[in-house]
Motif scaffolding. Sequence first.
Motif, PDB file in Angstrom:
ATOM      1  N   LEU A  90      17.716  15.890  17.977  1.00  0.00           N
ATOM      2  CA  LEU A  90      16.436  16.420  18.375  1.00  0.00           C
ATOM      3  C   LEU A  90      16.038  15.626  19.636  1.00  0.00           C
ATOM      4  O   LEU A  90      15.533  15.979  20.571  1.00  0.00           O
ATOM      5  CB  LEU A  90      15.658  16.663  17.444  1.00  0.00           C
ATOM      6  CG  LEU A  90      15.954  17.772  16.221  1.00  0.00           C
ATOM      7  CD1 LEU A  90      15.013  17.675  15.018  1.00  0.00           C
ATOM      8  CD2 LEU A  90      16.232  19.286  16.984  1.00  0.00           C
ATOM      9  N   SER A  91      16.221  14.313  19.444  1.00  0.00           N
ATOM     10  CA  SER A  91      15.479  13.232  20.204  1.00  0.00           C
ATOM     11  C   SER A  91      16.248  13.487  21.640  1.00  0.00           C
ATOM     12  O   SER A  91      15.765  13.400  22.687  1.00  0.00           O
ATOM     13  CB  SER A  91      15.750  11.903  19.732  1.00  0.00           C
ATOM     14  OG  SER A  91      15.358  10.966  20.552  1.00  0.00           O
ATOM     15  N   ILE A  92      17.776  13.445  21.740  1.00  0.00           N
ATOM     16  CA  ILE A  92      18.389  13.687  22.887  1.00  0.00           C
ATOM     17  C   ILE A  92      18.144  14.953  23.729  1.00  0.00           C
ATOM     18  O   ILE A  92      17.808  15.004  24.845  1.00  0.00           O
ATOM     19  CB  ILE A  92      20.018  13.687  22.638  1.00  0.00           C
ATOM     20  CG1 ILE A  92      20.183  12.167  22.108  1.00  0.00           C
ATOM     21  CG2 ILE A  92      20.753  13.912  23.494  1.00  0.00           C
ATOM     22  CD1 ILE A  92      21.560  12.091  21.727  1.00  0.00           C
ATOM     23  N   LEU A  93      17.787  16.201  22.873  1.00  0.00           N
ATOM     24  CA  LEU A  93      17.496  17.325  23.342  1.00  0.00           C
ATOM     25  C   LEU A  93      16.024  17.224  23.803  1.00  0.00           C
ATOM     26  O   LEU A  93      15.818  17.923  25.086  1.00  0.00           O
ATOM     27  CB  LEU A  93      17.640  18.446  22.312  1.00  0.00           C
ATOM     28  CG  LEU A  93      18.954  18.875  21.798  1.00  0.00           C
ATOM     29  CD1 LEU A  93      18.835  19.854  20.527  1.00  0.00           C
ATOM     30  CD2 LEU A  93      19.688  19.765  23.014  1.00  0.00           C
ATOM     31  N   ASP A  94      15.149  16.580  23.416  1.00  0.00           N
ATOM     32  CA  ASP A  94      13.782  16.366  23.998  1.00  0.00           C
ATOM     33  C   ASP A  94      14.028  15.766  25.290  1.00  0.00           C
ATOM     34  O   ASP A  94      13.296  16.145  26.011  1.00  0.00           O
ATOM     35  CB  ASP A  94      12.992  15.641  22.827  1.00  0.00           C
ATOM     36  CG  ASP A  94      11.409  15.571  23.376  1.00  0.00           C
ATOM     37  OD1 ASP A  94      10.982  16.563  23.698  1.00  0.00           O
ATOM     38  OD2 ASP A  94      10.970  14.525  23.448  1.00  0.00           O
ATOM     39  N   GLU A 112      13.079  22.795  22.154  1.00  0.00           N
ATOM     40  CA  GLU A 112      12.554  23.846  21.876  1.00  0.00           C
ATOM     41  C   GLU A 112      13.785  25.066  21.302  1.00  0.00           C
ATOM     42  O   GLU A 112      13.557  25.893  20.735  1.00  0.00           O
ATOM     43  CB  GLU A 112      11.707  24.556  22.359  1.00  0.00           C
ATOM     44  CG  GLU A 112      11.998  25.318  23.750  1.00  0.00           C
ATOM     45  CD  GLU A 112      12.167  24.428  24.999  1.00  0.00           C
ATOM     46  OE1 GLU A 112      12.643  24.604  26.062  1.00  0.00           O
ATOM     47  OE2 GLU A 112      12.231  23.038  24.522  1.00  0.00           O
ATOM     48  N   GLN A 113      14.912  24.605  22.071  1.00  0.00           N
ATOM     49  CA  GLN A 113      16.178  25.576  21.747  1.00  0.00           C
ATOM     50  C   GLN A 113      17.121  25.053  20.596  1.00  0.00           C
ATOM     51  O   GLN A 113      17.996  25.892  20.220  1.00  0.00           O
ATOM     52  CB  GLN A 113      16.905  25.401  23.035  1.00  0.00           C
ATOM     53  CG  GLN A 113      16.129  25.718  24.392  1.00  0.00           C
ATOM     54  CD  GLN A 113      15.699  27.043  24.574  1.00  0.00           C
ATOM     55  OE1 GLN A 113      16.020  28.100  23.832  1.00  0.00           O
ATOM     56  NE2 GLN A 113      14.568  27.208  25.499  1.00  0.00           N
ATOM     57  N   ALA A 114      16.786  23.975  19.935  1.00  0.00           N
ATOM     58  CA  ALA A 114      17.400  23.585  18.874  1.00  0.00           C
ATOM     59  C   ALA A 114      18.025  24.727  17.700  1.00  0.00           C
ATOM     60  O   ALA A 114      19.087  24.566  17.345  1.00  0.00           O
ATOM     61  CB  ALA A 114      16.741  22.083  18.187  1.00  0.00           C
ATOM     62  N   PRO A 115      17.070  25.454  17.338  1.00  0.00           N
ATOM     63  CA  PRO A 115      17.300  26.361  16.439  1.00  0.00           C
ATOM     64  C   PRO A 115      18.303  27.680  16.976  1.00  0.00           C
ATOM     65  O   PRO A 115      18.897  28.555  16.105  1.00  0.00           O
ATOM     66  CB  PRO A 115      15.995  26.699  15.737  1.00  0.00           C
ATOM     67  CG  PRO A 115      15.271  26.815  16.696  1.00  0.00           C
ATOM     68  CD  PRO A 115      15.509  25.754  17.763  1.00  0.00           C
ATOM     69  N   ALA A 146      25.605  20.734  26.456  1.00  0.00           N
ATOM     70  CA  ALA A 146      26.936  19.894  26.638  1.00  0.00           C
ATOM     71  C   ALA A 146      26.696  18.380  26.696  1.00  0.00           C
ATOM     72  O   ALA A 146      27.373  17.531  26.372  1.00  0.00           O
ATOM     73  CB  ALA A 146      27.864  20.518  27.525  1.00  0.00           C
ATOM     74  N   ILE A 147      25.595  17.962  27.712  1.00  0.00           N
ATOM     75  CA  ILE A 147      25.485  16.606  28.159  1.00  0.00           C
ATOM     76  C   ILE A 147      24.920  16.037  26.670  1.00  0.00           C
ATOM     77  O   ILE A 147      25.149  14.916  26.626  1.00  0.00           O
ATOM     78  CB  ILE A 147      24.394  16.748  29.373  1.00  0.00           C
ATOM     79  CG1 ILE A 147      24.879  17.192  30.486  1.00  0.00           C
ATOM     80  CG2 ILE A 147      23.974  15.253  29.352  1.00  0.00           C
ATOM     81  CD1 ILE A 147      24.340  17.403  31.663  1.00  0.00           C
ATOM     82  N   ALA A 148      24.135  16.735  25.966  1.00  0.00           N
ATOM     83  CA  ALA A 148      23.477  16.156  24.765  1.00  0.00           C
ATOM     84  C   ALA A 148      24.507  15.858  23.730  1.00  0.00           C
ATOM     85  O   ALA A 148      24.517  14.723  23.358  1.00  0.00           O
ATOM     86  CB  ALA A 148      22.278  17.329  24.255  1.00  0.00           C
ATOM     87  N   ASN A 203       8.721  16.622  40.213  1.00  0.00           N
ATOM     88  CA  ASN A 203       8.045  17.347  38.902  1.00  0.00           C
ATOM     89  C   ASN A 203       9.245  17.489  38.119  1.00  0.00           C
ATOM     90  O   ASN A 203       9.590  18.516  37.426  1.00  0.00           O
ATOM     91  CB  ASN A 203       7.742  18.577  39.465  1.00  0.00           C
ATOM     92  CG  ASN A 203       6.572  18.919  38.204  1.00  0.00           C
ATOM     93  OD1 ASN A 203       6.127  18.303  37.444  1.00  0.00           O
ATOM     94  ND2 ASN A 203       6.094  19.978  38.625  1.00  0.00           N
ATOM     95  N   TYR A 204      10.135  16.685  37.525  1.00  0.00           N
ATOM     96  CA  TYR A 204      11.403  16.600  36.953  1.00  0.00           C
ATOM     97  C   TYR A 204      11.135  17.510  35.422  1.00  0.00           C
ATOM     98  O   TYR A 204      11.842  18.390  35.205  1.00  0.00           O
ATOM     99  CB  TYR A 204      11.819  15.447  36.434  1.00  0.00           C
ATOM    100  CG  TYR A 204      13.220  15.291  35.699  1.00  0.00           C
ATOM    101  CD1 TYR A 204      13.252  15.047  34.561  1.00  0.00           C
ATOM    102  CD2 TYR A 204      14.521  15.524  36.358  1.00  0.00           C
ATOM    103  CE1 TYR A 204      14.464  15.014  33.631  1.00  0.00           C
ATOM    104  CE2 TYR A 204      15.604  15.757  35.554  1.00  0.00           C
ATOM    105  CZ  TYR A 204      15.742  15.438  34.256  1.00  0.00           C
ATOM    106  OH  TYR A 204      16.761  15.231  33.491  1.00  0.00           O
ATOM    107  N   ALA A 205      10.250  16.859  34.743  1.00  0.00           N
ATOM    108  CA  ALA A 205       9.829  17.511  33.270  1.00  0.00           C
ATOM    109  C   ALA A 205       9.385  18.781  33.485  1.00  0.00           C
ATOM    110  O   ALA A 205       9.927  19.819  32.526  1.00  0.00           O
ATOM    111  CB  ALA A 205       8.855  16.609  32.635  1.00  0.00           C
TER     112      ALA A 205
END
Length: 272
Positions: A126-130, A136-139, A154-156, A264-266
């Motif tokens: 979850l930390s990597i996805l964040d 928020e796409q985790a589930p 795939a990068i995560a 404005n990356y994020a």
Amino acid sequence: MLNVSNVSRVFGKKAAVDRISFTVDKPGFVGIIGRSGAGKSTFLRMMNRLTDATSGQIFVDGTDILALKGAAKRAWQGQCAMIFQQFNLVPRMDVASNVMHGVLNRRSTLATMFNLWSEADITRALSILDRLGIAEQAPKRAEALSGGQQQRVAIARALMQDPKIILADEPIASLDPMNAQIVMDALHRIHTEDGRMVIANLHTLDTARRYCDRVIGMRDGRIVFDGTPDLLTTSAARDIYGADASFSEAATSTSIDTLPRDQNYATTLLGA
């Protein structure tokens, strides 16, 4: 750190990779460019040991990874993460589980069979996805995500392995310009912030110029260019792509370069 020495891969009578040699002495962002069939993907697959080399050696920190077998080979594949053009996710599996599959080779068969994950694995995924702007796409099922989001999953998954080297095989070839920028920005940040070596097969000259600190051009299985992005002239493009300079530039450009890198990356990540 990385020393590639006279590496070849022959299929029948054709050399897909023909005695290539180069050295990378520090973790860099290396782009490999060239036409389809130039040998780019075959080389990355040899580095990750998905394809055996016909001859040659690849030394990483003094170890010839082409000579590794059994558990040592699997351990190397854990240190050398691979990102594919078509994502290679499990479509009907949720995003978090896809990410945690990056550590499958470190888990027991029983835990894998019953899809059992430790709290530490879940928290890390979850930390990597964040970090990549898609927590928020985790589930959700992977198949429900856009192409750009799937490539970030795939990068995560690759980061979950905590690899020394990340190999990316045409990671943006199937993405639109905005998502291509987001994926390349993510890979570049991983390189700069984590100090990881990234070797990426890229389809465009402009993307290589923009993100890489070193570019290797391949043609017919051989290296025909090796230098910094500022040396990628139209003459060099002609040597790599085997066409007249204007065709080489036009055929290998993309509107990704109309977009400001990391601006404005994020916000861009969350909105993609």
